[in-house]
Design a protein around this motif. Structure first.
Motif, PDB file in Angstrom:
ATOM      1  N   ILE A 117     -10.247   8.721  -3.728  1.00 54.52           N
ATOM      2  CA  ILE A 117      -9.674   7.955  -2.865  1.00 54.52           C
ATOM      3  C   ILE A 117     -10.397   7.326  -1.799  1.00 54.52           C
ATOM      4  N   LYS A 118     -11.239   8.135  -1.192  1.00 56.99           N
ATOM      5  CA  LYS A 118     -12.260   7.500  -0.019  1.00 56.99           C
ATOM      6  C   LYS A 118     -12.989   6.448  -0.667  1.00 56.99           C
ATOM      7  N   ILE A 119     -13.516   6.797  -2.095  1.00 51.46           N
ATOM      8  CA  ILE A 119     -14.368   5.587  -2.428  1.00 51.46           C
ATOM      9  C   ILE A 119     -13.526   4.232  -2.903  1.00 51.46           C
ATOM     10  N   LEU A 120     -12.489   4.611  -3.429  1.00 50.50           N
ATOM     11  CA  LEU A 120     -11.503   3.426  -3.743  1.00 50.50           C
ATOM     12  C   LEU A 120     -11.006   2.694  -2.684  1.00 50.50           C
ATOM     13  N   ASN A 121     -10.907   3.384  -1.621  1.00 54.29           N
ATOM     14  CA  ASN A 121     -10.521   2.656  -0.293  1.00 54.29           C
ATOM     15  C   ASN A 121     -11.505   1.820   0.404  1.00 54.29           C
ATOM     16  N   GLN A 122     -12.879   2.213   0.179  1.00 52.37           N
ATOM     17  CA  GLN A 122     -13.837   1.293   0.480  1.00 52.37           C
ATOM     18  C   GLN A 122     -13.934   0.014  -0.403  1.00 52.37           C
ATOM     19  N   ILE A 123     -13.746   0.490  -1.992  1.00 49.00           N
ATOM     20  CA  ILE A 123     -13.455  -0.656  -2.835  1.00 49.00           C
ATOM     21  C   ILE A 123     -12.580  -1.864  -2.548  1.00 49.00           C
ATOM     22  N   LEU A 124     -11.508  -1.285  -2.045  1.00 47.72           N
ATOM     23  CA  LEU A 124     -10.395  -2.129  -1.938  1.00 47.72           C
ATOM     24  C   LEU A 124     -10.614  -3.036  -0.536  1.00 47.72           C
ATOM     25  N   ASN A 125     -11.526  -2.658   0.064  1.00 46.66           N
ATOM     26  CA  ASN A 125     -12.136  -3.490   1.313  1.00 46.66           C
ATOM     27  C   ASN A 125     -12.976  -4.725   0.545  1.00 46.66           C
ATOM     28  N   GLN A 126     -13.412  -4.234  -0.448  1.00 46.45           N
ATOM     29  CA  GLN A 126     -14.545  -5.196  -1.129  1.00 46.45           C
ATOM     30  C   GLN A 126     -13.896  -6.490  -1.945  1.00 46.45           C
ATOM     31  N   VAL A 127     -12.779  -6.278  -2.447  1.00 44.51           N
ATOM     32  CA  VAL A 127     -12.146  -6.957  -3.555  1.00 44.51           C
ATOM     33  C   VAL A 127     -11.391  -8.162  -2.649  1.00 44.51           C
ATOM     34  N   THR A 128     -11.243  -9.233  -3.383  1.00 41.68           N
ATOM     35  CA  THR A 128     -10.608 -10.258  -2.344  1.00 41.68           C
ATOM     36  C   THR A 128      -9.391  -9.888  -1.849  1.00 41.68           C
ATOM     37  N   ASP A 129      -9.008 -10.743  -0.874  1.00 40.28           N
ATOM     38  CA  ASP A 129      -7.663 -10.656  -0.085  1.00 40.28           C
ATOM     39  C   ASP A 129      -6.471 -10.730  -0.926  1.00 40.28           C
ATOM     40  N   LYS A 130      -6.792 -11.811  -1.849  1.00 41.19           N
ATOM     41  CA  LYS A 130      -5.684 -12.053  -2.857  1.00 41.19           C
ATOM     42  C   LYS A 130      -5.410 -10.937  -3.825  1.00 41.19           C
ATOM     43  N   CYS A 131      -6.414 -10.105  -4.133  1.00 43.06           N
ATOM     44  CA  CYS A 131      -6.216  -9.075  -5.135  1.00 43.06           C
ATOM     45  C   CYS A 131      -5.443  -7.970  -4.272  1.00 43.06           C
ATOM     46  N   LYS A 132      -5.840  -7.652  -2.907  1.00 41.89           N
ATOM     47  CA  LYS A 132      -5.041  -6.709  -2.073  1.00 41.89           C
ATOM     48  C   LYS A 132      -3.839  -6.952  -1.734  1.00 41.89           C
ATOM     49  N   LYS A 133      -3.524  -8.214  -1.567  1.00 39.10           N
ATOM     50  CA  LYS A 133      -1.981  -8.998  -1.451  1.00 39.10           C
ATOM     51  C   LYS A 133      -1.215  -8.389  -2.718  1.00 39.10           C
ATOM     52  N   ILE A 134      -1.769  -8.911  -3.890  1.00 38.40           N
ATOM     53  CA  ILE A 134      -0.904  -8.550  -5.166  1.00 38.40           C
ATOM     54  C   ILE A 134      -0.750  -7.085  -5.257  1.00 38.40           C
ATOM     55  N   PHE A 135      -1.684  -6.242  -4.968  1.00 37.22           N
ATOM     56  CA  PHE A 135      -1.507  -4.737  -5.070  1.00 37.22           C
ATOM     57  C   PHE A 135      -0.398  -4.221  -4.183  1.00 37.22           C
ATOM     58  N   GLU A 136      -0.608  -4.753  -2.935  1.00 34.97           N
ATOM     59  CA  GLU A 136       0.265  -4.266  -2.102  1.00 34.97           C
ATOM     60  C   GLU A 136       1.831  -4.687  -2.473  1.00 34.97           C
ATOM     61  N   LEU A 137       1.929  -5.898  -2.505  1.00 39.56           N
ATOM     62  CA  LEU A 137       3.524  -6.518  -3.040  1.00 39.56           C
ATOM     63  C   LEU A 137       3.885  -6.013  -4.094  1.00 39.56           C
ATOM     64  N   PHE A 138       3.042  -5.646  -5.095  1.00 35.95           N
ATOM     65  CA  PHE A 138       3.606  -4.938  -6.536  1.00 35.95           C
ATOM     66  C   PHE A 138       3.697  -3.515  -6.210  1.00 35.95           C
ATOM     67  N   TYR A 139       2.833  -2.782  -5.837  1.00 34.90           N
ATOM     68  CA  TYR A 139       2.718  -1.405  -5.931  1.00 34.90           C
ATOM     69  C   TYR A 139       3.635  -0.746  -4.699  1.00 34.90           C
ATOM     70  N   PHE A 140       3.398  -1.429  -3.348  1.00 29.97           N
ATOM     71  CA  PHE A 140       3.932  -0.788  -2.246  1.00 29.97           C
ATOM     72  C   PHE A 140       5.369  -1.399  -1.888  1.00 29.97           C
ATOM     73  N   LYS A 141       5.226  -2.795  -1.934  1.00 29.72           N
ATOM     74  CA  LYS A 141       6.612  -3.413  -1.621  1.00 29.72           C
ATOM     75  C   LYS A 141       7.649  -3.414  -2.777  1.00 29.72           C
ATOM     76  N   LYS A 142       6.935  -3.001  -4.041  1.00 32.42           N
ATOM     77  CA  LYS A 142       7.696  -3.290  -5.083  1.00 32.42           C
ATOM     78  C   LYS A 142       8.594  -4.444  -5.418  1.00 32.42           C
ATOM     79  N   GLU A 143       7.736  -5.518  -5.292  1.00 28.75           N
ATOM     80  CA  GLU A 143       8.331  -6.679  -5.481  1.00 28.75           C
ATOM     81  C   GLU A 143       7.994  -7.207  -7.105  1.00 28.75           C
ATOM     82  N   SER A 144       8.756  -7.994  -7.628  1.00 32.73           N
ATOM     83  CA  SER A 144       8.548  -8.533  -9.037  1.00 32.73           C
ATOM     84  C   SER A 144       7.529  -9.363  -9.239  1.00 32.73           C
ATOM     85  N   MET A 145       6.903  -9.558 -10.305  1.00 32.27           N
ATOM     86  CA  MET A 145       5.800 -10.538 -10.456  1.00 32.27           C
ATOM     87  C   MET A 145       6.276 -11.904 -10.268  1.00 32.27           C
ATOM     88  N   SER A 146       7.260 -12.194 -10.489  1.00 36.64           N
ATOM     89  CA  SER A 146       7.677 -13.649 -10.355  1.00 36.64           C
ATOM     90  C   SER A 146       7.726 -13.902  -9.032  1.00 36.64           C
TER      91      SER A 146
END
Lengths: 183, 400
Positions: A117-146
């Motif tokens: 998880i520590k490594i993945l955490n570093q990686i998450l800071n390397q991916v683009t902001d858009k990627c991070k946003k998608i992940f957060e909205l989908f997995y954390f906020k549980k928003e639908s893809m639409s």
């Protein structure tokens, strides 16, 4: 808030009020950690990690509270601090009052997993902001893809989906590489 | 989508529980026969967990008041400094003036002039931070030089003569001196020793055993039967009960809605008498439990002082302890560190943690180690600098 109300709030995703109540335990835990060789920084870190473990644990459908929630929280903190002391090659006696003696399994803590998880955490800071946003909205906020497609300005739900999995593929690939380098 | 992405989607559906039971069963069967797929599922699960943890951490930090606050407080900090600086200079001018007028006079003059000043302040905008600091600074001037007659002082009911004379503390301010005459020794009359002797704490013992089993490698210094730590008569439960009755919440702190945790150091002498060394209110919080630092601490200087004083008082008037013993079973002097947590809307508590400093040699080491400065009661502040600098300037002018 009662313990059951706190648990219900966390499960519902209404974490803020629950966290506010739980955070009141921090001074006492901080004293515990300070009095056995820790500093304020590590005390805060450990307490925050303990909140995460607590929320993960509580969110599991099979979770059953066998003591007071604060006692359980102390138990997690004691475990994490003991673990940290072990890493520092010190093992003083920790006489915490009103706590549980918990094992790694009770706490949901796995050294190997935490490293990943520590490594993945570093990686998450390397991916683009858009990627991070998608992940957060989908997995954390549980928003639908639409909703996500609309929020982030994708032309279609499908392109948002494709982007999400591309991000995921890339993140996992990067993590694998980092892991191989570290090994 | 590419087939690799399709697979990620499938794993996603499995992990989120969006598959039908049949689909899930067949997917699991496939996974168990395919280690590569299995590790992919684990990786993806961990990634999702990391995403969630990151988001949760952001929420925790928001509650802790870390994220975001730093940025805004920097700007505010400068303004606050400026306002405080101006107000302190103004206050000092007024304060020194009144100080001069009052020192030779009786207490009644002092209180009436203090009221005048406070009344003047009231005419200013009350919400203005400067006003708060202004009145605070003036009060501070009084505390420095003149008798301190406050509700809290009476509340504590103890002999400062004993407290500050016999113990190791070096008191540099003259604020306590005048209290000597008014207060009486209460220890004998309040001693409820006998009522606790029959109580025991089995829970505590059980916990200790548990730790010992879990941690066989630990270097247990004070484990033998004869080598015993000092303890409250009857053990921990009577101690908690006793403190519940005798620990007083300072009136100032209650009025200002602050709470705090105080570290109290004291000796238990071989005859069981408790001698307080010092106390430090190292955590100060508002009613919500948010920690107050820097200037907010400064503002509650008085509450901090009474937290420390009341915590000390409780230990000073408590019944004689059972002294620590060395390996021969002889009673020895020992140092204790206890924490008193004042809780605004609930039970205040006392607690301690093993510190391995119970032997006489450790106590001596400790004495050499602690520099004198650390034993002072006061909190050093930038405000003091302002006042001192200004005072010096005035003295120079006067001598001319």
């Amino acid at each position: 808030m009662t313990d059951q109300e706190i648990i219900a709030a966390i499960r519902k995703g209404d974490r803020e009020p629950a966290l506010k109540v739980l955070y009141k335990e921090f001074p006492k835990i901080q004293v515990n950690i300070l009095s056995s060789g820790g500093d304020e920084e590590i005390a805060r870190q450990i307490f925050h990690d303990s909140l995460i473990l607590l929320m993960e644990k509580v969110s599991k459908p099979d979770f059953e509270l066998s003591s007071k929630l604060s006692t359980f929280l102390y138990g997690i903190n004691r475990f994490l601090w003991k673990n940290e002391l072990r890493k520092r090659r010190r093992s003083p006696e920790l006489e915490w009052k009103d706590t549980l003696i918990l094992t790694a399994e009770d706490v949901g803590y796995n050294e190997e997993k935490e490293e990943k998880i520590k490594i993945l955490n570093q990686i998450l800071n390397q991916v683009t902001d858009k990627c991070k946003k998608i992940f957060e909205l989908f997995y954390f906020k549980k928003e639908s893809m639409s909703v996500i497609a609309e929020k982030l300005g994708f032309t279609s739900v499908n392109s948002a989906k494709t982007q999400k999995y591309k991000c995921m593929e890339k993140a996992i690939k990067l993590a694998k590489e980092t892991e191989a380098q570290n090994a | 989508m590419r087939s690799e992405l399709k697979q990620l989607e499938q794993i996603d559906q499995y992990l989120s529980g969006n598959m039908t039971p049949e689909q899930a069963t067949s997917f699991e069967a496939k996974m168990n026969g395919d280690p590569v797929l299995k590790s992919m599922v684990q990786d993806q699960q961990l990634l999702i967990q990391t995403v969630n943890r990151n988001a949760m951490m952001a929420e925790i930090n928001a509650v802790a008041g870390i994220s975001g606050v730093a940025g805004t407080s920097a700007g505010w900090g400068i303004i606050q400094w400026a306002i405080t600086g101006i107000s302190v200079i103004g206050a000092t001018v007024a304060g020194v003036f009144i100080y001069d007028a009052v020192t030779d006079d009786s207490t009644s003059v002092e209180t009436s002039s203090e009221k005048n000043i406070l009344a003047e302040n009231a005419s200013l905008n009350e919400n203005d931070k400067a006003t708060l600091y202004l009145s605070d600074s003036i009060r501070f001037e009084f505390e420095m030089g003149v008798d301190e007659s406050d509700d809290d002082t009476d509340e504590t009911n103890l002999s400062y003569d004993e407290a500050y004379g016999e113990t190791m503390r070096t008191t540099t301010t003259n604020e306590v001196v005048t209290d000597k005459n008014n207060l009486t020794e209460q220890r004998e009359s309040k001693d409820p020793l006998n009522s606790f002797s029959d109580l025991k704490t089995p829970r505590d013992k059980g916990e200790k055993e548990n730790i010992a089993v879990e941690d066989p490698g630990s270097n247990s210094i004070s484990g033998t039967e004869k080598n015993r730590r000092a303890s409250f008569p009857g053990g921990e439960t009577p101690m908690k009960n006793w403190f519940e009755k005798n620990l007083k919440y300072p009136g100032t702190a209650k009025a200002n809605e602050v709470q705090g945790t105080v570290k109290v150091r004291f000796f238990v002498e071989p005859n069981g008498k408790v001698k307080v060394i010092d106390s430090e209110c190292f955590i100060l919080q508002d009613a919500e439990g948010t920690q107050l630092d820097g200037f907010k601490r400064l503002k509650h200087r008085k509450s901090i002082k009474y937290f420390e004083r009341n915590a000390q008082t409780a230990f000073r008037i408590c019944p004689d302890w059972i002294p620590a013993t060395n390996s021969n079973g002889t009673a020895v002097l020992s140092e204790q560190v206890w924490y008193v947590r004042f809780v605004l809307n609930g039970k205040s508590e006392v607690y301690t943690y093993g510190n391995g400093k119970d032997s006489e040699s450790d106590y001596k080491k400790e004495l050499n180690y602690v520099p004198q400065e650390e034993m002072k009661f006061e909190i050093y502040t930038a405000e003091d600098d302002f006042i001192n600098a200004d005072k010096n300037e005035r003295e120079k002018e006067n001598s001319k």
